[in-house]
Motif scaffolding. Sequence first.
Motif, short mmCIF file in Angstrom:
data_model
loop_
_atom_site.label_atom_id
_atom_site.label_comp_id
_atom_site.label_asym_id
_atom_site.label_seq_id
_atom_site.Cartn_x
_atom_site.Cartn_y
_atom_site.Cartn_z
N TYR A 69 52.73 39.99 43.05
CA TYR A 69 51.88 41.06 42.50
C TYR A 69 51.08 40.20 41.45
O TYR A 69 49.87 40.28 41.20
CB TYR A 69 52.42 42.08 41.57
N GLN A 70 51.65 39.00 40.96
CA GLN A 70 50.91 38.33 39.77
C GLN A 70 49.93 37.40 40.55
O GLN A 70 48.90 37.23 39.93
CB GLN A 70 52.19 37.27 39.08
N SER A 71 50.17 37.10 41.68
CA SER A 71 49.10 36.41 42.60
C SER A 71 48.02 37.13 42.77
O SER A 71 46.80 36.63 42.55
CB SER A 71 49.78 35.82 43.80
N TYR A 72 48.24 38.67 43.03
CA TYR A 72 47.31 39.43 43.22
C TYR A 72 46.30 39.65 41.97
O TYR A 72 45.00 39.71 41.87
CB TYR A 72 47.75 40.86 43.75
N ASP A 73 47.16 39.90 40.77
CA ASP A 73 46.55 40.26 39.76
C ASP A 73 45.74 39.15 39.12
O ASP A 73 44.57 39.10 38.52
CB ASP A 73 47.49 40.42 38.71
N THR A 74 46.22 37.77 39.45
CA THR A 74 45.50 36.61 39.01
C THR A 74 44.14 36.50 39.64
O THR A 74 42.94 36.24 39.21
CB THR A 74 46.19 35.55 39.27
N LEU A 75 43.96 36.74 40.90
CA LEU A 75 43.04 36.60 41.71
C LEU A 75 41.94 37.69 41.42
O LEU A 75 40.77 37.35 41.13
CB LEU A 75 43.23 36.35 43.17
N PHE A 76 42.45 38.95 41.67
CA PHE A 76 41.25 39.98 41.44
C PHE A 76 41.07 40.55 40.18
O PHE A 76 39.99 41.26 40.00
CB PHE A 76 41.85 41.28 42.37
N HIS A 77 42.08 40.25 39.18
CA HIS A 77 41.71 40.52 37.86
C HIS A 77 41.34 39.55 37.00
O HIS A 77 41.17 39.83 35.65
CB HIS A 77 42.85 41.65 37.23
N SER A 78 41.61 38.28 37.23
CA SER A 78 41.19 37.16 36.37
C SER A 78 40.01 36.40 36.95
O SER A 78 38.91 36.18 36.64
CB SER A 78 42.37 36.57 36.08
N ILE A 79 40.46 35.53 38.09
CA ILE A 79 39.39 34.54 38.69
C ILE A 79 37.94 35.16 38.95
O ILE A 79 37.02 34.70 38.62
CB ILE A 79 40.20 33.87 39.99
N ILE A 80 38.32 36.14 40.13
CA ILE A 80 37.03 36.60 40.46
C ILE A 80 36.16 37.15 39.44
O ILE A 80 35.05 37.02 39.13
CB ILE A 80 37.06 37.72 41.66
N PRO A 81 36.69 38.39 38.45
CA PRO A 81 35.95 38.65 37.17
C PRO A 81 35.41 37.52 36.28
O PRO A 81 34.15 37.54 35.97
CB PRO A 81 36.74 39.55 36.33
N ASP A 82 36.26 36.30 36.21
CA ASP A 82 35.81 35.43 35.60
C ASP A 82 34.36 34.75 36.10
O ASP A 82 33.35 34.23 35.45
CB ASP A 82 36.70 34.23 35.24
N VAL A 83 34.38 34.40 37.50
CA VAL A 83 33.33 33.91 38.03
C VAL A 83 32.03 34.96 38.10
O VAL A 83 30.88 34.31 37.67
CB VAL A 83 33.76 33.77 39.57
N LEU A 84 32.16 36.12 38.01
CA LEU A 84 31.27 37.00 37.95
C LEU A 84 30.64 37.08 36.57
O LEU A 84 29.32 37.04 36.39
CB LEU A 84 31.74 38.52 38.47
N SER A 85 31.21 36.98 35.58
CA SER A 85 30.87 36.96 34.34
C SER A 85 30.11 35.70 33.85
O SER A 85 29.15 35.61 33.27
CB SER A 85 32.14 36.96 33.26
N GLN A 86 30.18 34.73 34.53
CA GLN A 86 29.58 33.47 34.64
C GLN A 86 28.27 33.35 35.41
O GLN A 86 27.27 33.19 34.88
CB GLN A 86 30.11 32.30 34.67
N HIS A 87 28.33 34.09 36.51
CA HIS A 87 27.06 33.83 37.32
C HIS A 87 26.69 35.12 37.76
O HIS A 87 25.60 35.01 38.51
CB HIS A 87 27.62 33.16 38.75
N ASP A 88 26.90 36.42 37.47
CA ASP A 88 26.57 37.81 37.92
C ASP A 88 27.01 38.78 36.89
O ASP A 88 27.54 39.73 37.47
CB ASP A 88 26.65 37.92 39.28
N PRO A 89 26.85 38.73 35.48
CA PRO A 89 27.36 39.52 34.48
C PRO A 89 26.87 41.15 34.57
O PRO A 89 27.31 41.86 33.81
CB PRO A 89 27.09 38.73 33.41
N TYR A 90 25.48 41.15 35.44
CA TYR A 90 24.98 42.52 35.03
C TYR A 90 25.27 43.32 36.50
O TYR A 90 24.62 44.35 36.63
CB TYR A 90 23.64 42.09 35.12
N ARG A 91 26.13 43.26 37.16
CA ARG A 91 26.39 43.92 38.51
C ARG A 91 28.02 44.55 38.38
O ARG A 91 28.77 43.70 38.08
CB ARG A 91 26.12 43.22 39.55
N PRO A 92 28.08 45.58 38.68
CA PRO A 92 29.41 46.26 38.80
C PRO A 92 30.53 45.52 39.58
O PRO A 92 29.91 44.98 40.69
CB PRO A 92 29.17 47.86 39.00
N TYR A 93 31.64 45.42 39.39
CA TYR A 93 32.83 44.91 39.97
C TYR A 93 33.94 45.71 40.02
O TYR A 93 34.28 46.50 39.03
CB TYR A 93 33.23 43.48 39.18
#
Length: 859
Positions: free
Chosen positions: A484-508
């Motif tokens: 579960y930690q791997s899931y949480d890291t990818l979908f609740h941390s890594i992907i949101p972090d990339v989006l916050s840097q490169h596409d912060p104005y679109r819903p995730y």
Amino acid sequence: MGRYFFIVIIFTTIVLSTGCKKEQHSWPDMHSGWLFKNEQDSAWHSATVPGSVQSDLRAHQLIDPPFYRDNEKNIQWIDKENWIYKKEFIFHRDQLNGEQGWLTFEGLDTYAKVYLNDTLIWAAENMFVGKSVRVDPLLKNGKNILKIFFESPVKATLRYYNRLNYNLPVSANDNDTLGGIPGKRISVFARKAPVQFGWDFAPRILTMGIWRPVHFEKRPEAHIQQISVDQKSLNADSAIVSFNVKLYSEGPLKSALKLKIKGEADRTYPLELPAGVSEHRFTMKIDDPELWWPRGYGEQHMYTVEAKLSRDKNHDYEQSARFGLRSVELVQKPDSAGSSFYFKVNNTPVFARGANMVPLNILPADVTQTAIRDLLEKVVDANMNMVRVWGGGIYQRNYFYELCDSLGLLVWQDFMFACSMVPDYPGYFENVKHEVKYNVTRLKNHPSIVAWCGNNEVISAWNNWGWEKRVVRNQGRRVADKIYQSYDTLFHSIIPDVLSQHDPYRPYWSSSPQSAPGVPKSDTSGDRHYWMVWWGKAPFESYQTNYGRFMSEYGFQSIPSLSSLGLFMREADFSLRSPGFSNHQKSTGGNDRLMHYLDRYYTSETSFNNYPFLTQLLQARAMETAISTHRKKKPYCMGSLMWQLNDCWPAVSWSMVDFYGKKKAAYYAIKKAFNPVSIFADTLTQPFRLTIVNDDPDTEEVRYKLTVMDFYGKVLQKYTDEVEVSCDSNLVVNFDPELFKGFDPREILLYIEFKDDDGWHESVLTLVDDNMLKLPRSQFTYELSEDDEGAILEVTSPVFIRSMFVNFMPYDVSFSSNFVDMLPNRTYEFQVSTKVDFKRLESSIRFKNVNGIIDDIQD
């Protein structure tokens, strides 16, 4: 003497100018001249680029057609082998004119090493990522050789699979047994289309090859690599837009960047570029912005920004990017029931009417632009405004999103994860992070994309399918927490972090379905997938009491038409148990479920040749019931995305359009149910009532007529009224409880006509299931006449005909309408579009309807 001198001068001039003419060399075409072979073979064969090993083998008749009968099992050896592609091309360095040479690969599938003149220039291991490489230092005058070594995706992925010392839960869709590696479901370990490992509607075909275009181009020592656009603010008076421009420079350089938008003042920015790649942000104000709207709500206006990078007046490099201005919000507001879930575009709530889209072909390089356009035009024709690009497939090519922009179609875009927990071996997260950044920056300029979604059904499987409990039971709590930690890291941390840097104005939205990030699905919050109809064998009426705030999946299977079946199996295979048919029914227990529902609503005691017709009617009835419920529950429910729009190979599946582009009965039912203004009848309620739904942005004046008649055309009751229906609520009209008193519900129908701003619409309803109706014997006349598009068919019956289906087997024909409920003594017109000779049409016309099948059973 003067004449002689004149002739000599001309001759001399011609000789000198010819002798001094610079030799011209053609620029290499990177899509022609390719060869391929098995690493173990010596013989080379011509190859198609973009393409795949499987398609190239078939082109040389080295394998049988992969989609025919059960040939799938005979091609499983291909993905266990290594393959080589090569291209030789002539090039002269003076063709660069002092500039640089760059090779761009839009996509290699999947584990590939690229060599130019024996020098490694790229090692790829992600199907979803492209790359540009500077190659001019490696180019030779004369012959150059480009080679790409593709490693077996099975062997390469097994290396990563074997790195884990615990077992990941992976959906049984991954057909490890057919793939020759029983017990090893490796799909999630490869950054490759998950669906290719097998799914309940798809074969196991792991492609390899150059699956997306290759470009060779010259660029100056300083040039633009990419322009991406962020809309920072938007109101009626102005928009503030930020342009992120990625630049490359061979060394430190003073330059200037000019940005130009039509109707706005040009801006020029002085720059001091460092060596290598650098990113620069520039903000511009656009006055009186023209907005991009979803279809049905306004125009789809697009802007173009033109960028010019200048070193001096002799060294310019230009690039442009298109973008649209619109606001988008995923509204999740607490209410008395739970929390809302809907999209608001330009401050306008939008009820999402649409479908889930899978890849158009399991061999994705074989998909043409024509096929993409044809499918999206069907989406528009079916009154849809949203497509969900499902996470088990691929990120679509740019052309797909450009069409969605122009057609006003909203896109819910999944990242490519579905029905599998994720590993955490070294390098995996970094690979995914690069994939997410690459595709987000590639696609973010498209206003049609209104949401990113992390995955399909992963958290649902962990919480609701028993995966977590199974891991705890078999491997212990510590392993379960690690997974579960791997899931949480990818979908609740890594992907949101990339989006916050490169596409912060679109819903995730991190997973579909869920009620909140990491929280199981519910009926009162988030989005919902409902599958008790089909998997649970629940009756269609269950849709009426099972709905959520946003229905992002629900569906029902059907068999393709006989004319489609004949394209991928023999007539001798027309049996539920034959190898040819069974191999195209990938859903476990699928045929048994179809028979269960046939016995409930029609009958299974009929010939196989009636099954495509009857199962398609089942699918149509199911989708009508689901969609009408979702729309009647507006604004509690604000989205209805049926599963599934299309097929990736010829199959028994949940698609409304089959692999060959033929519309099933559900297509016509969905088109009617998704009409922006619709009237739905609640035949099970007391008193009887109509619900009038309006998805148009303005209040509609709706004039309707309700007629109760028997199956021979006798009018028993008639009502007419005119009402106003706003866009933000539904209008319910209750009728006299005695409306049907004295009539046998098995012998009457309801005919609803209504008029809105788009004209007249109609629908026919019966009060009991089709197998309970006392239908008259099928009788009708028809006339077929030739016209420019193919033919016009006119059909008339003295009695009510339930679901008249017309076909011209085995010919390729499309219809303006089909599976039509025909009222007595009325002529119905079918536009027949085809290139087939009219004489052949006349001799091949066939009809089928429920009346006739019941006749056959009773006889």
